[in-house]
Design a protein around this motif. Sequence first.
Motif, PDB file in Angstrom:
ATOM      1  N   UNK A  28     -12.987  12.495 -11.350  1.00 30.35           N
ATOM      2  CA  UNK A  28     -13.091  11.051 -10.889  1.00 30.35           C
ATOM      3  C   UNK A  28     -13.727  10.982  -9.434  1.00 30.35           C
ATOM      4  N   UNK A  29     -14.507  10.283  -9.280  1.00 26.40           N
ATOM      5  CA  UNK A  29     -14.918   9.836  -7.930  1.00 26.40           C
ATOM      6  C   UNK A  29     -14.349   8.396  -7.572  1.00 26.40           C
ATOM      7  N   UNK A  30     -13.368   8.127  -6.692  1.00 22.24           N
ATOM      8  CA  UNK A  30     -12.837   6.872  -6.671  1.00 22.24           C
ATOM      9  C   UNK A  30     -13.505   6.080  -5.942  1.00 22.24           C
ATOM     10  N   UNK A  31     -13.712   4.720  -6.052  1.00 21.79           N
ATOM     11  CA  UNK A  31     -14.117   3.859  -5.060  1.00 21.79           C
ATOM     12  C   UNK A  31     -13.325   2.606  -5.200  1.00 21.79           C
ATOM     13  N   UNK A  32     -13.207   1.875  -4.020  1.00 15.79           N
ATOM     14  CA  UNK A  32     -12.609   0.556  -3.760  1.00 15.79           C
ATOM     15  C   UNK A  32     -13.189  -0.338  -3.074  1.00 15.79           C
ATOM     16  N   UNK A  33     -14.622  -0.353  -3.000  1.00 15.95           N
ATOM     17  CA  UNK A  33     -15.536  -1.086  -2.297  1.00 15.95           C
ATOM     18  C   UNK A  33     -16.571  -1.786  -3.386  1.00 15.95           C
ATOM     19  N   UNK A  34     -17.091  -2.824  -3.090  1.00 19.47           N
ATOM     20  CA  UNK A  34     -18.203  -3.516  -3.911  1.00 19.47           C
ATOM     21  C   UNK A  34     -19.442  -2.531  -3.598  1.00 19.47           C
ATOM     22  N   UNK A  35     -19.948  -2.096  -4.630  1.00 15.81           N
ATOM     23  CA  UNK A  35     -21.347  -1.371  -4.348  1.00 15.81           C
ATOM     24  C   UNK A  35     -22.608  -2.337  -4.009  1.00 15.81           C
ATOM     25  N   UNK A  36     -23.564  -1.953  -3.053  1.00 14.32           N
ATOM     26  CA  UNK A  36     -24.338  -2.737  -2.638  1.00 14.32           C
ATOM     27  C   UNK A  36     -25.707  -2.362  -3.528  1.00 14.32           C
ATOM     28  N   UNK A  37     -25.813  -1.272  -3.854  1.00 15.17           N
ATOM     29  CA  UNK A  37     -26.833  -0.564  -4.763  1.00 15.17           C
ATOM     30  C   UNK A  37     -26.143   0.287  -6.003  1.00 15.17           C
ATOM     31  N   UNK A  38     -26.903   0.311  -6.788  1.00 17.68           N
ATOM     32  CA  UNK A  38     -26.873   1.430  -7.996  1.00 17.68           C
ATOM     33  C   UNK A  38     -26.382   2.790  -7.640  1.00 17.68           C
ATOM     34  N   UNK A  39     -26.874   3.114  -6.691  1.00 20.64           N
ATOM     35  CA  UNK A  39     -26.847   4.508  -6.041  1.00 20.64           C
ATOM     36  C   UNK A  39     -25.122   4.477  -5.428  1.00 20.64           C
ATOM     37  N   UNK A  40     -24.560   3.455  -5.124  1.00 19.65           N
ATOM     38  CA  UNK A  40     -23.287   3.415  -4.661  1.00 19.65           C
ATOM     39  C   UNK A  40     -22.275   3.561  -5.604  1.00 19.65           C
TER      40      UNK A  40
END
Length: 306
Positions: free
Chosen positions: A4-16
Amino acid sequence: MTHAQATDTHPGELADVPGWFPPLDQTLFTWFLERQKKAGTKGDLLELGVYMGKSAILLGHHLQDGERFTVCDLFEGDAPDDANQAESAKSYASLTQQAFERNYLSFHDTLPTVITGPSSLVDQKVAPDTCRFIHIDASHLYEHVYGDIGAAHDILLPEGVVVLDDFRSEHTPGVAVAAWEAVLNRGLRPICLSTQKLYATWGDPEPLQEELLEMLRQRSDVGVSVQEAAGHRLIRARSRGMKPPFFPPSRHYVEPAPAPAAAPGGTETRAARPARPSPSRARRLAKDLLPPVVTRAVRRARAKRS
């Protein structure tokens, strides 16, 4: 898929948005969904296994009025058996429903219908013959994929499209066995193969294949080949530096700051260059600076040449 690749920010683009959704498959998803819309095909959308929401976000963008989008994932819930629990713990430990919803709502105003639990619940929650497009990317264990394909057969409309992820990865042999078994014994008919996914239907694949071949052969960023196997025509597509199709940015997108203005391109102004002495001045400087013995030697050399 690995870890898994963790994320805790809102993406700006689909690539994010973290996830495994190559540009070729983004292009194919977009093509199939837009073709269905142009053909007037109506029906719901379904995704089994959403991870952080990357492909779900794209699917939701193609939802038409009156249609329903349903997603199903274990998220942080319990798996139905030990093997599935071990798979989930290894590859999706950081996946949470909150992360999925945060990412999805960055691009859409409302969430899809979310089924939290194993994909075996889907045929109890989604009515038969209602979906035009189904993406299966849940468990990679043979027994679960076999059941997911069976559920998709019942839920999909006669001419609908089903997509099986990881059908030929070395770490997911269960998906490969279940996918090709469905082709050989359960009436599933391939439309095309990407590096990662098998696109298929229980309807007639030929009209789709002809239009798809026409589209792919007009592109220079994709390689195409056609093969026959066990009575099935297989269209193989592979990326050649393909870029993802345009997708609208999220509500959190921030325009990149403009690059600073470049300095004049390496041209040196007269003011910046040191002045070069004229030839006559250069000779006078040499005469003044060189020792007399060197100066006499230079004069004798010039006399000999003349």
